[in-house]
Scaffold this motif. Structure first.
Motif, PDB file in Angstrom:
ATOM      1  N   LEU A 128      22.032  13.700 -18.045  1.00 53.37           N
ATOM      2  CA  LEU A 128      21.242  13.708 -16.822  1.00 53.37           C
ATOM      3  C   LEU A 128      21.027  12.270 -16.382  1.00 53.37           C
ATOM      4  CD1 LEU A 128      18.287  15.993 -15.971  1.00 53.37           C
ATOM      5  CD2 LEU A 128      18.069  13.538 -15.573  1.00 53.37           C
ATOM      6  N   SER A 147      17.133  10.203  -6.568  1.00 51.65           N
ATOM      7  CA  SER A 147      18.087  11.248  -6.915  1.00 51.65           C
ATOM      8  C   SER A 147      17.950  11.645  -8.381  1.00 51.65           C
ATOM      9  CB  SER A 147      19.523  10.807  -6.640  1.00 51.65           C
ATOM     10  OG  SER A 147      19.918   9.778  -7.524  1.00 51.65           O
ATOM     11  N   SER A 174      20.439  14.095 -11.137  1.00 55.24           N
ATOM     12  CA  SER A 174      21.712  14.808 -11.224  1.00 55.24           C
ATOM     13  C   SER A 174      22.024  15.188 -12.668  1.00 55.24           C
ATOM     14  CB  SER A 174      22.837  13.941 -10.656  1.00 55.24           C
ATOM     15  OG  SER A 174      24.070  14.603 -10.741  1.00 55.24           O
ATOM     16  N   SER A 201      24.549  17.183 -15.531  1.00 52.79           N
ATOM     17  CA  SER A 201      25.943  17.589 -15.697  1.00 52.79           C
ATOM     18  C   SER A 201      26.157  18.017 -17.141  1.00 52.79           C
ATOM     19  CB  SER A 201      26.900  16.449 -15.332  1.00 52.79           C
ATOM     20  OG  SER A 201      26.669  15.314 -16.142  1.00 52.79           O
ATOM     21  N   ILE A 226      17.153  22.477 -10.259  1.00 53.47           N
ATOM     22  CA  ILE A 226      18.413  21.780 -10.529  1.00 53.47           C
ATOM     23  C   ILE A 226      19.028  22.429 -11.763  1.00 53.47           C
ATOM     24  CG2 ILE A 226      17.759  19.582  -9.466  1.00 53.47           C
ATOM     25  CD1 ILE A 226      17.038  18.547 -12.247  1.00 53.47           C
ATOM     26  N   SER A 272      26.883  23.052 -10.512  1.00 54.11           N
ATOM     27  CA  SER A 272      25.696  22.257 -10.815  1.00 54.11           C
ATOM     28  C   SER A 272      24.964  21.991  -9.509  1.00 54.11           C
ATOM     29  CB  SER A 272      26.064  20.938 -11.497  1.00 54.11           C
ATOM     30  OG  SER A 272      26.824  20.127 -10.618  1.00 54.11           O
ATOM     31  N   SER A 279      22.094  19.210  -7.854  1.00 57.78           N
ATOM     32  CA  SER A 279      21.303  17.993  -7.960  1.00 57.78           C
ATOM     33  C   SER A 279      20.269  17.966  -6.842  1.00 57.78           C
ATOM     34  CB  SER A 279      22.206  16.758  -7.874  1.00 57.78           C
ATOM     35  OG  SER A 279      23.211  16.795  -8.858  1.00 57.78           O
ATOM     36  N   LYS A 280      19.451  16.945  -6.830  1.00 60.45           N
ATOM     37  CA  LYS A 280      18.453  16.776  -5.782  1.00 60.45           C
ATOM     38  C   LYS A 280      18.372  15.310  -5.415  1.00 60.45           C
ATOM     39  CE  LYS A 280      15.285  18.127  -2.956  1.00 60.45           C
ATOM     40  NZ  LYS A 280      15.704  18.828  -1.737  1.00 60.45           N
ATOM     41  N   ASP A 281      18.382  15.020  -4.111  1.00 60.34           N
ATOM     42  CA  ASP A 281      18.273  13.622  -3.687  1.00 60.34           C
ATOM     43  C   ASP A 281      17.533  13.529  -2.362  1.00 60.34           C
ATOM     44  OD1 ASP A 281      20.370  13.533  -1.362  1.00 60.34           O
ATOM     45  OD2 ASP A 281      21.418  14.493  -3.021  1.00 60.34           O
TER      46      ASP A 281
END
Length: 244
Positions: free
Chosen positions: A36, A50, A52, A54, A116, A190, A192-194
């Motif tokens: 992460l 952000s 993210s 994975s 997420i 996946s 993510s957030k930004d």
């Protein structure tokens, strides 16, 4: 500038007051898990936050997995003025500097605790055994081979009831037996957030992020979600008069 509390003792955040980045890998006892990354930055021309997740080393997984959590991100800009250009009605006017107001703003609109996640998919394969039929009689088998294809490809190729065929090293093979092959792990979807907000050098700006994410080792004891957060800020330079 107030920092959000860091609840783990590893200390993955690096950087300074206007930029910080985060990186973490968590694995279970079978070395299955995730990585992460997160970042926050605030400069004279923008602010960003952000998070993210994975999948880490998808090849070691032996079953489908979904790791999930939630994240709050925010990028903001304060109100102020910036220099623009005004054009008058005089002939050959080349424009005059003018202080242009702008409003405070932020991204996104308040949407807390957005999900997420990162997933591993197990893809079922089909192992097909084939034989080369005699050139003259179309009977018997001169050579045998096998091939592994996706289940969807196999079903599509045999939808009309015909045998599956393939060519290998210049030899054409006809199916005589098929069976399910072991699943293969693949990286799935996946999320993510930004957040991002444009800024000007004379305005304040900032970025904030906080998140929690599932610990892959939770099957070995009580729930211990990974929680963390941080922020970054920029202080604008007051608008200076333009010399005549």
């Amino acid at each position: 500038m107030a920092l959000l509390p860091i609840t783990n003792a590893i200390g993955e955040w690096t950087g300074d007051e206007d930029y910080r980045s985060y990186s973490r890998v968590e694995l279970d006892s079978e070395e299955q898990g995730w990585s992460l990354s997160a970042s926050v930055w605030a400069y004279d021309y923008g602010a960003s936050a952000s998070v993210s997740p994975s999948i880490y080393e998808v090849g070691v997984f032996t079953s489908a997995k979904t790791y999930s959590g939630s994240a709050n991100v925010r990028a903001w800009r304060g109100a102020g003025h910036r220099w623009g250009v005004s054009y008058c009605s005089y002939y050959h006017c080349s424009g005059h500097p003018m202080a242009v107001p702008f409003d405070a703003d932020e991204d996104p609109d308040p949407e807390n605790n957005e999900i997420i996640y990162a997933t591993v998919d197990m893809v079922t394969m089909t192992r097909v055994y084939g034989a080369e039929k005699s050139w003259f009689t179309r009977k018997g088998s001169a050579m045998k081979s096998e091939v592994v294809v996706s289940t969807s490809d196999y079903v599509s190729a045999t939808a009309g009831g015909e045998k599956f065929t393939w060519t290998q090293d210049g030899v054409k093979y006809w199916e005589y037996k098929e069976e399910s092959a072991p699943d293969q792990p693949q990286v799935g979807d996946s999320k993510s957030k930004d957040a991002y907000m444009e800024n000007w050098p004379n305005a304040n700006s900032g970025a904030e992020v906080s998140f929690n994410f599932e610990n892959p080792a939770d099957d070995q004891g009580p729930s211990t979600d990974i929680e963390d957060g941080n922020d970054a800020s920029y202080t604008g330079v007051p608008l200076q008069p333009i010399s005549p």
